[in-house]
Design a protein around this motif. Structure first.
Motif, short mmCIF file in Angstrom:
data_model
loop_
_atom_site.label_atom_id
_atom_site.label_comp_id
_atom_site.label_asym_id
_atom_site.label_seq_id
_atom_site.Cartn_x
_atom_site.Cartn_y
_atom_site.Cartn_z
N ILE A 274 -14.26 6.68 167.04
CA ILE A 274 -13.54 7.77 166.39
C ILE A 274 -14.52 8.50 165.47
O ILE A 274 -15.23 7.87 164.67
N HIS B 287 -14.51 10.02 162.76
CA HIS B 287 -14.52 9.77 161.32
C HIS B 287 -14.92 8.34 160.96
O HIS B 287 -15.12 8.02 159.80
N CYS C 181 -9.18 6.88 169.74
CA CYS C 181 -8.01 7.28 168.94
C CYS C 181 -6.74 6.60 169.43
O CYS C 181 -5.82 6.33 168.66
N ASN D 11 -1.87 7.65 160.68
CA ASN D 11 -1.62 8.51 159.52
C ASN D 11 -0.48 9.51 159.68
O ASN D 11 -0.12 10.18 158.74
N HIS E 31 -10.69 11.15 171.38
CA HIS E 31 -9.26 11.38 171.59
C HIS E 31 -8.78 10.98 172.98
O HIS E 31 -7.67 10.50 173.15
N SER F 293 -6.87 3.69 164.56
CA SER F 293 -6.95 5.07 164.07
C SER F 293 -8.01 5.24 162.99
O SER F 293 -8.46 4.26 162.39
N CYS F 294 -8.37 6.49 162.71
CA CYS F 294 -9.41 6.76 161.72
C CYS F 294 -8.99 6.37 160.32
O CYS F 294 -9.81 6.35 159.40
N ARG G 254 4.67 11.94 167.91
CA ARG G 254 3.23 11.83 167.69
C ARG G 254 2.58 10.73 168.54
O ARG G 254 1.53 10.91 169.13
N CYS H 213 -2.77 6.54 168.26
CA CYS H 213 -2.58 7.39 167.08
C CYS H 213 -1.94 8.71 167.49
O CYS H 213 -1.08 9.22 166.79
N LEU H 214 -2.37 9.26 168.62
CA LEU H 214 -1.73 10.50 169.09
C LEU H 214 -1.50 10.52 170.58
O LEU H 214 -1.02 11.51 171.12
N ASP I 71 -11.29 18.89 163.13
CA ASP I 71 -10.28 17.85 163.05
C ASP I 71 -9.83 17.71 161.60
O ASP I 71 -10.66 17.59 160.71
N HIS J 151 -8.62 15.38 159.88
CA HIS J 151 -8.91 14.14 159.12
C HIS J 151 -10.36 14.02 158.67
O HIS J 151 -10.81 12.96 158.25
S1 SF4 Z 1 -5.92 11.10 163.30
FE1 SF4 Z 1 -5.80 9.89 165.13
S2 SF4 Z 1 -6.27 11.35 166.74
FE2 SF4 Z 1 -7.00 12.27 164.85
S3 SF4 Z 1 -9.13 11.62 164.69
FE3 SF4 Z 1 -7.89 10.11 163.62
S4 SF4 Z 1 -7.53 8.51 165.11
FE4 SF4 Z 1 -8.17 10.31 166.24
#
Ligand code: SF4
Lengths: 471, 212
Positions: free
Chosen positions: A111, A113, A412, A434, A64, A350-351, A440, A415-416, A132, A134
């Motif tokens: 990441i 995931h 990440c 996502n 992150h 992103s994941c 965000r 993404c955030l 998390d 996700h």
């Molecule tokens: S949603 Fe975004 S911040 Fe959360 S694990 Fe996936 S890539 Fe990282």
């Protein structure tokens, strides 16, 4: 007796004990850790003088807070002090407790995931947890994967168990064949558009039907990743030959005799033909169009040829209000064509969409083209160091760079926007991530969720376009 | 979690109602990656003349002399006596973390905010509810005699005053059980360690690759 769903099978295989009210202790086979949600859990163990129950089932990586621009060194070179402390702390905790960590600069870092499946650390039939939401991603391999909170992270480390009640069984069944240019991301956005962000609340959401059988394992990860955006904590796809093929030979996957035993057992990891689901939603895959989210919730999504909704035509006053607020935040006009929405930022990562197939798909659209001069910044952020290496071996980095993208290090990222990658206020971003919640990707930023192909095509055009015109 | 069975300790009187969690531990300390070490910043704004920062050294900071916890006669207090609706406001678990880290094991008040009340038990603090009149009397007695101590006996569910008089209190039997045995959620699950181990034995037969 009726057959069992995949979720029933995974659940039954992991119940350690069950109380009369249905509360159960579920055994956890794998815990993934990252720097944001783990520090207080480690601290809790220390304070109580506890040790991880099976330390080898934990695997950590930082994602992150890591910078995606050129690394100047290890975690101590991260500029933001809060980010720096979190990343350094993860390293120290992993070392103190004897947990394997892929730290900054390690090619396996990425990441969480993306890393789990890539390493074979998440396998069919496992229970997988991570602090998390996700974590649902890992269900694509036929694993029961839950996102959990920090106190649960500590609980799992200390006891190898999670306290859970069984959820309902939900099936999203999509048959038919997807049109060319329509991707797993479009499928999951279309599902969320149909059932809404609370559609799967309290359910384990299995994805079944020809569309998912035809889909690659990475595509299934994209779909399961966003189960949480449809309200389901758990997403699932049954195991088939593709799953087994995907897992084979990965570093943490079983080897030799163990492999044969595992594959034999995995054959049963699908819902029985006569299994009973509490809720079934059916869709026709051939009618799904490329999707673009227009608003501030993932359910505010449209076909590329659609028009932005008009609150005056909405009879439900609560919904009408929601539309008005979203239009205002996103700076859009009612009834305008989606294709007229400008694109100033592009984020491929992103994941959800940062695996090798995603990068290949975006590059295939970008090849030999340049991004529009209306686009202020376009970045491609691979999901892990190994994805990045693979992409570079295939020359994808060159395609991105020649088109005008920045080619970044894994994390990440935007993404955030916990690291330095932020979407400025008022800017529209074609994003493969996502969540399109307010702020965000950066305070005031305007996120549009799309597939990697659609993001690439939007980068070239400077506004949203139908990627099918670019194939 | 630490066990709590019986304790005799100095009582610190905090004569205020509606003490909220932001007063107990101000928001700048939530950025921390820890849940220990909040003790020096407990009631930070009331306790110090200046504004505290996370991870800063607190030892040289100017103290507000009139604040109860800064008075010599209340040093070493483990029992906090206070007024109604203690712990209202944000749900931060940092509030009980800070109280516990400072050294408080018992709070006595006519009432508490819900989440705080639950969070306290989870972190090994016993929040006792007594009626207004009894709390009033305790305040008077604490003020009247320096070094005033109470004995709190959870097993017997009573508080014993220096003169030997006992005050009974109610506590949820499950919470009481957890505190007496030092059980948190993890502790409770670990009571079933034999179930976990026998599950593992059985699972090892079925899916040995998960234990390789
Ligand atoms: S949603 Fe975004 S911040 Fe959360 S694990 Fe996936 S890539 Fe990282």
């Amino acid at each position: 007796m009726a057959g069992k769903t995949l979720y029933d099978k995974l659940w039954d295989a992991h119940v350690v004990r069950q109380e009369e009210d249905g509360t159960a202790l579920i055994y956890i086979d794998r815990q993934l850790l990252h720097e944001v949600t783990s520090p207080q859990a480690f601290e809790g163990l220390r304070l109580a003088h506890r040790k991880p129950w099976r330390v080898e089932t934990n695997l950590a990586t930082c994602d992150h807070n890591v910078p995606t621009t050129e690394l100047k060194g290890g975690p101590e070179t991260i500029e933001d002090p809060v980010s720096r402390t979190q990343v350094i702390t993860l390293g120290k905790n992993a070392q103190e407790f004897g947990i394997t960590e892929f730290g900054m600069g390690d090619p396996r870092q990425g990441i969480v995931h993306v890393v789990g499946p890539e390493e074979g650390a998440t396998l069919p039939g496992m229970t997988v947890v991570c602090g998390d939401s996700h974590t649902a991603t890992h269900g694509a391999l036929g694993a029961l994967a839950h996102g959990i909170g920090t106190s649960e992270v500590e609980h799992v480390m200390a006891t190898q168990c999670l306290i859970q009640k069984k959820m309902k069984n939900m099936l999203i069944k999509i048959d038919g064949k997807l049109q060319a240019g329509v991707t797993p991301k479009d499928v999951v956005l279309a599902i969320i558009g149909k059932i809404g962000t609370a559609g799967g609340t309290g359910c384990a959401m299995e994805f079944g039907g020809q569309v998912f059988r035809d889909m690659s394992v990475e595509g299934r990860m994209t779909v399961c990743n966003m189960a949480i955006e449809a309200g389901a904590r758990v997403g699932l796809v049954g195991v088939d030959e593709k799953t087994v093929e995907y897992v084979k030979g990965r570093p943490f996957a079983p080897k030799g005799e163990m492999w044969d035993l595992a594959v034999e057992a995995w054959k049963d990891l699908h819902s029985d033909d006569d299994a009973k689901f509490d809720i079934v939603v059916e869709m026709d895959g051939s009618t799904i169009e490329p999707q673009v989210s227009w608003g501030t919730s993932p359910e505010m999504v449209l076909d590329i040829n659609g028009m932005v909704p008009n609150p005056d035509k909405e009879t439900d006053p609560v919904k009408a209000n929601g539309i008005r607020r979203a239009l205002d935040y996103m700076g859009l006009k009612a009834d305008m064509p989606v294709k007229d929405i400008p694109v100033e930022y592009v984020f491929i990562g992103s994941c959800t969409n940062s695996r090798i197939e995603d990068l290949r798909a975006a590059a295939s659209v970008l090849k030999g083209k340049k991004i529009s001069d209306k686009v202020e910044l376009a970045i491609a952020v691979p999901g892990s160091g190994l994805v990045k290496q693979q992409a570079e071996q295939e020359g994808l980095d060159k395609i991105f760079i020649e088109a005008g993208f920045e080619w970044r290090n894994p994390g990440c990222s935007m993404c955030l926007a916990m690291n330095a990658d932020r979407l400025p206020a008022g800017k529209h971003c074609a994003s493969t991530s996502n969540r399109n919640f307010e702020g965000r990707q950066g305070a005031g930023g305007r996120t549009h969720l799309v597939s990697p192909e659609m993001a690439a095509a939007a980068a070239v055009a400077g506004h949203f376009v139908d990627v099918r015109d670019y194939l | 979690m630490d066990k709590f069975v019986k304790l005799t300790a100095i009582v610190a009187p905090m004569d205020r109602a509606n003490v909220d969690t932001d007063a107990i531990i101000p928001k700048q300390f939530l950025k921390s990656i820890k849940r220990s070490g909040f003790g020096p910043n407990l009631f930070d704004e009331w306790r110090y003349e200046d504004v505290g920062q996370p991870d800063a050294d607190n030892s040289g900071r100017p103290l507000r002399k009139d604040f109860v916890l800064n008075q010599p006669r209340y040093q070493g207090a483990k029992i906090l006596l206070t007024r109604e609706n203690f712990g209202c406001g944000s749900s931060r678990e940092h509030a009980p973390w800070a109280l516990k880290d400072y050294g408080f094991d018992v709070i006595i008040s006519p009432s508490y905010a819900d989440i705080f009340f639950n969070n306290s038990f989870k972190n090994g603090i016993l929040p006792i509810i007594l009626d207004d009149k009894t709390v009033d009397e305790l305040f008077q007695e604490v003020y009247a005699s320096e070094g005033y101590q109470l004995t709190v006996d959870l097993d017997a569910q009573q508080i014993i005053k220096p003169n030997g008089e006992a005050i009974a209190f109610e506590v949820d039997s499950f919470r009481r059980h957890c505190l007496l045995h030092g059980l948190d959620d993890i502790g409770l699950t670990l009571q079933h360690q034999n179930d976990i181990k026998s599950y593992e034995e059985k699972r090892k037969q079925q899916a040995p690759w998960l234990f390789a």
